[in-house]
Design an enzyme around this catalytic site. Sequence first.
Site, PDB file in Angstrom:
ATOM      1  CB  CYS A 384      79.263 -17.022   3.206  1.00  0.00           C
ATOM      2  SG  CYS A 384      78.025 -17.441   2.331  1.00  0.00           S
ATOM      3  CG  HIS A 510      78.154 -20.726   6.235  1.00  0.00           C
ATOM      4  ND1 HIS A 510      78.066 -19.470   6.888  1.00  0.00           N
ATOM      5  CD2 HIS A 510      77.148 -20.306   5.105  1.00  0.00           C
ATOM      6  CE1 HIS A 510      77.530 -18.506   6.034  1.00  0.00           C
ATOM      7  NE2 HIS A 510      77.123 -19.198   5.017  1.00  0.00           N
ATOM      8  CD  GLU A 512      80.045 -20.383   9.483  1.00  0.00           C
ATOM      9  OE1 GLU A 512      81.009 -21.041   8.900  1.00  0.00           O
ATOM     10  OE2 GLU A 512      79.176 -19.735   9.361  1.00  0.00           O
TER      11      GLU A 512
HETATM   12  N1  GLN Z   1      74.800 -12.335   0.637  1.00  0.00           N
HETATM   13  C1  GLN Z   1      75.613 -13.540   0.102  1.00  0.00           C
HETATM   14  C2  GLN Z   1      75.147 -14.473  -0.637  1.00  0.00           C
HETATM   15  O1  GLN Z   1      73.793 -14.543  -0.791  1.00  0.00           O
HETATM   16  C3  GLN Z   1      76.607 -14.221   1.046  1.00  0.00           C
HETATM   17  C4  GLN Z   1      75.617 -14.975   2.019  1.00  0.00           C
HETATM   18  C5  GLN Z   1      76.251 -15.444   3.251  1.00  0.00           C
HETATM   19  O2  GLN Z   1      77.292 -14.971   3.904  1.00  0.00           O
HETATM   20  N2  GLN Z   1      75.519 -16.448   4.123  1.00  0.00           N
HETATM   21  O3  GLN Z   1      75.528 -15.000  -1.585  1.00  0.00           O
END
Ligand code: GLN
Length: 541
Positions: A384, A510, A512
């Site tokens: 992310c 994600h 994970e």
């Molecule tokens: N802050 C970034 C976004 O909103 C990544 C979010 C995250 O790592 N969950 O796109």
Amino acid sequence: MSNSTKYIFVTGGVTSSLGKGIISASLATLLQGRGYSVTIQKLDPYINIDPGTLNPYEHGECYVTDDGAETDLDLGHYERFLNVPTSQANNVTTGKIYQSVIEKERKGEFLGKTVQVVPHITDEIKERIQILGKKGTYDIVITEIGGTVGDIESLPYVEAVRQMMWEFENDCIVIHLTLVPYLAAAGELKTKPTQHSVKALLELGVQPDILCCRTEHELGLELRKKIAKFCNVSMNAVIESRDANTIYEVPFLMQQEELDKVVLEKLGLSTKTKPDMTKWTEFLNRIHNPKSTVTIGLIGKYVELKDSYKSISEAFIHAGVENECMVEVKWLHSEKITCDNVNKTLDGLDGILVAPGFGSRGISGKIEAVRYARENKVPFFGICLGMQCAVIEYARNVLGYSDAHTTEIVENCVHPVISMMEEQKTISNMGGTMRLGAYKCQLKPSSLASIAYTTDKISERHRHRYEFNNDYLKEFEKAGMIPTGKNPETGLVEIVEIPDHPWFLGAQFHPEYKSTVAKPHPLFVAFVAAVIKNKKKIRNG
Ligand code: GLN
């Protein structure tokens, strides 16, 4: 034996952090191993609608389900243990309960009645508990009540439990988790806190059926007798829950104590089929007998509270088991990494993972860590924000756009290689408004991702507002950073890779959240395999 859904309530006494989530997940694992279909639900007494708006320092990681619920991290344990997806219905907060009751009130659904905690709030709680039971999918629903008995916030929940115990007498039981502390000065385990917390439950009209006693020492026969006698439970219902080396041992500890058997007997369910724990036994054997060890640096800004990255550290355990390797995670604070100390700080790491996150704090350290991994050919995994940092780093140091950034940090930057998704631009509320939950992704043949997944169509969970800016796609590709995963409908870039590197992959989603004991996540497995391979290569010169 009745055909109705059975409900198991898990409450906690004496103190928080006793591990209700792990006990619930362990019990569910044993029941599942006997062939029952089980789900676990968490009721959280706080007023936030969900933990999505909570700082991870407050409450640890925010876990995301396929249907896009932002939930308590315990749901991660439920999925990791049971390998069954959870959903919106598996996590209910006081905020959600009140929101729904107030909406009904505004619609006039209470027909002029005064709306009260009892019965309206408690009815709503009971309904939320039974939603999972009514689906008909589950034989058993385990409902974990967050917080500690005696807290003001949990009163309506305990009252809802009391009412359900009365209404569905033969289909409900209560397991109360307590602490039996060891007083070093007296050289003794003490049962008084347990007696008091059971008394607190009794004052609210709830008699626990089973006591699960967290303890650092063995509960002798005499202590078990004493607890049984003072708390009105049978001797076999006093369950010892000793500290374990790994949470994956707890199902076995509970099996030794026959928690599953006692539960089934009390619910009037058959105990004939013994739990099939073959896979779990093998998993645990592998945890205890790794053939190699690797050290992976986890670069994040919440590393003081490791629960902030719970699913990542568990996914490393699963991937380690799959590779018969012990993954040691070195927790590194992104705020402390600078261009001056990055070489020294990351020296000796076998692999580097840059963690998800929000906001500007620590972002330059994350970008430095990516540069280090890319230039030194250390296997790299960005998740992310970690993926977004990889894109920013590449734009700055390979494409030569020294001012490249994400518009999350510099709104009007000259080279916004990461920018806000179109549909996000009109949203003003913070809660529940990100791109959340499962989305499809199409993989490029022969990419690291498609090799890892052994398929080219996947679905993964998201939680973000910003994305790879496709205006720059061609430039990146030409320079050697390849988008290898895209959303088939929108063309959003979901994965980037650098083929000219031992293993370099950034994922916008994600992975994970979907790693379980039964199914370690393919990207984590492939990353750890690459780390092991690279380490061997370096060692052999
Ligand atoms: N802050 C970034 C976004 O909103 C990544 C979010 C995250 O790592 N969950 O796109």
